[in-house]
Design a protein around this motif. Structure first.
Motif, PDB file in Angstrom:
ATOM      1  N   LYS A 215       0.809  -1.215   0.000  1.00 24.51           N
ATOM      2  CA  LYS A 215       0.000   0.000   0.000  1.00 24.51           C
ATOM      3  C   LYS A 215       0.849   1.274   0.000  1.00 24.51           C
ATOM      4  O   LYS A 215       0.331   2.350  -0.289  1.00 24.51           O
ATOM      5  CB  LYS A 215      -0.935   0.020   1.214  1.00 24.51           C
TER       6      LYS A 215
ATOM      7  N   GLU B 156      -3.712   3.244  -9.510  1.00 24.65           N
ATOM      8  CA  GLU B 156      -3.205   2.658  -8.274  1.00 24.65           C
ATOM      9  C   GLU B 156      -2.041   3.475  -7.714  1.00 24.65           C
ATOM     10  O   GLU B 156      -1.920   3.666  -6.510  1.00 24.65           O
ATOM     11  CB  GLU B 156      -2.769   1.210  -8.520  1.00 24.65           C
TER      12      GLU B 156
ATOM     13  N   VAL C 255      -1.729   5.472  -3.961  1.00 26.63           N
ATOM     14  CA  VAL C 255      -0.625   5.360  -3.001  1.00 26.63           C
ATOM     15  C   VAL C 255      -0.064   6.741  -2.658  1.00 26.63           C
ATOM     16  O   VAL C 255       0.171   7.055  -1.487  1.00 26.63           O
ATOM     17  CB  VAL C 255       0.492   4.460  -3.569  1.00 26.63           C
TER      18      VAL C 255
ATOM     19  N   HIS D  70      -8.725   4.948   1.390  1.00 28.54           N
ATOM     20  CA  HIS D  70      -8.690   5.865   0.251  1.00 28.54           C
ATOM     21  C   HIS D  70      -9.808   6.912   0.315  1.00 28.54           C
ATOM     22  O   HIS D  70      -9.756   7.911  -0.402  1.00 28.54           O
ATOM     23  CB  HIS D  70      -8.781   5.090  -1.055  1.00 28.54           C
TER      24      HIS D  70
END
Length: 265
Positions: free
Chosen positions: A64, A75, A79, A141
């Motif tokens: 992560k 993605e 992060v 998130h």
């Protein structure tokens, strides 16, 4: 040989308590009292082994936290967003810590303060778990920057020894509608810059002049702290996926009472 044994004991204590809501600083202060590990090197040791615990977070959550391991742009952005929210959350601690850290350490680093903070934190944890609450953030998130900053501000309470950095952040997050698992995750992420900054500052202030035997003791404590913390994080995340924080609240209350009784009677 005796100092190596103490390093192992303190490394285990740090590894177990750093990320649980029960106060690693409080436990180290108490254990140092009992094993007779005191002085400037002991203080440096307590600070330095926190780096082992920090490394365990990076290793455990590497999927992560490392954007370059992600294949898609989306993605990678997720992060980077986690890191930006973590930086926002750590700002209050950096500012308040720089202004008040030395004064707090001088006045409050003692067993009585630790015991009172343990008691108060224990009751607060149980109260929060007993109250009816609406969860609005169930994914890391979905954590917004405003909430991240407020959690970071609440984290500053952990400057009082015995409060627990993880307890402060987890309690603050849950009060703001963050789920138990996300609160714990963000607490871990927030620990990386917070603890790295605090540890670096303390080491620079104390100095790095070490004998070969002291360096050996430091390495042993660091390695033990890393291994134990890595195991604890895995177990803790599994535990809170189905259970609440009440056991930690009860533990804090019992320990706080025992410490008060010991040092007063």
């Amino acid at each position: 040989m005796i100092d190596i044994f103490k390093a192992v004991i303190l490394g285990i204590v740090e590894g177990i308590t750093e990320f649980l809501p029960i106060s690693s600083t409080g436990h180290l202060i108490l254990v140092n009292e009992f094993v007779g590990f005191t002085g400037n090197f002991a203080h440096m040791f307590d600070v330095a082994i926190q780096l082992g615990a920090i490394l365990s977070v990076v290793v455990y959550f590497r999927h992560k936290l490392f954007p370059f391991s992600k294949s898609s742009v989306t993605e990678k952005r997720k992060v980077f967003a986690i890191w930006k929210k973590t930086i926002v959350g750590v700002l209050p601690a950096l500012l308040i810590g720089a202004a008040l850290g030395d004064h707090i350490e001088e006045k409050l680093f003692n067993p009585v303060t630790v015991s009172i903070a343990l008691l108060i934190g224990g009751f607060v944890l149980i109260f929060i778990e007993n109250r009816r609450k609406r969860i609005r953030i169930r994914d890391i998130h979905l954590l917004d920057y405003k909430t991240a900053f407020i959690i970071g501000f609440i984290q500053c309470l952990a400057m009082i020894p015995g409060t627990s950095r993880s307890a402060a952040t987890i309690i603050g997050a849950m009060l703001l509608g963050v789920s138990r698992v996300v609160a714990a995750e963000y607490s871990f992420f927030l620990a990386i810059p917070t603890m790295f900054a605090a540890t670096s500052y303390s080491l620079l202030k104390i100095g790095f002049a070490l004998t070969s035997s002291q360096l050996q003791v430091l390495i042993v404590g660091f390695v033990v702290s890393f291994i134990v913390a890595l195991l604890v994080i895995a177990g803790f995340m599994n535990f809170i996926s189905s259970k609440d924080f009440k056991p930690f609240g009860y533990y804090r209350i019992i320990l706080g009472l025992l410490v008060l009784i010991y040092f007063y009677f």
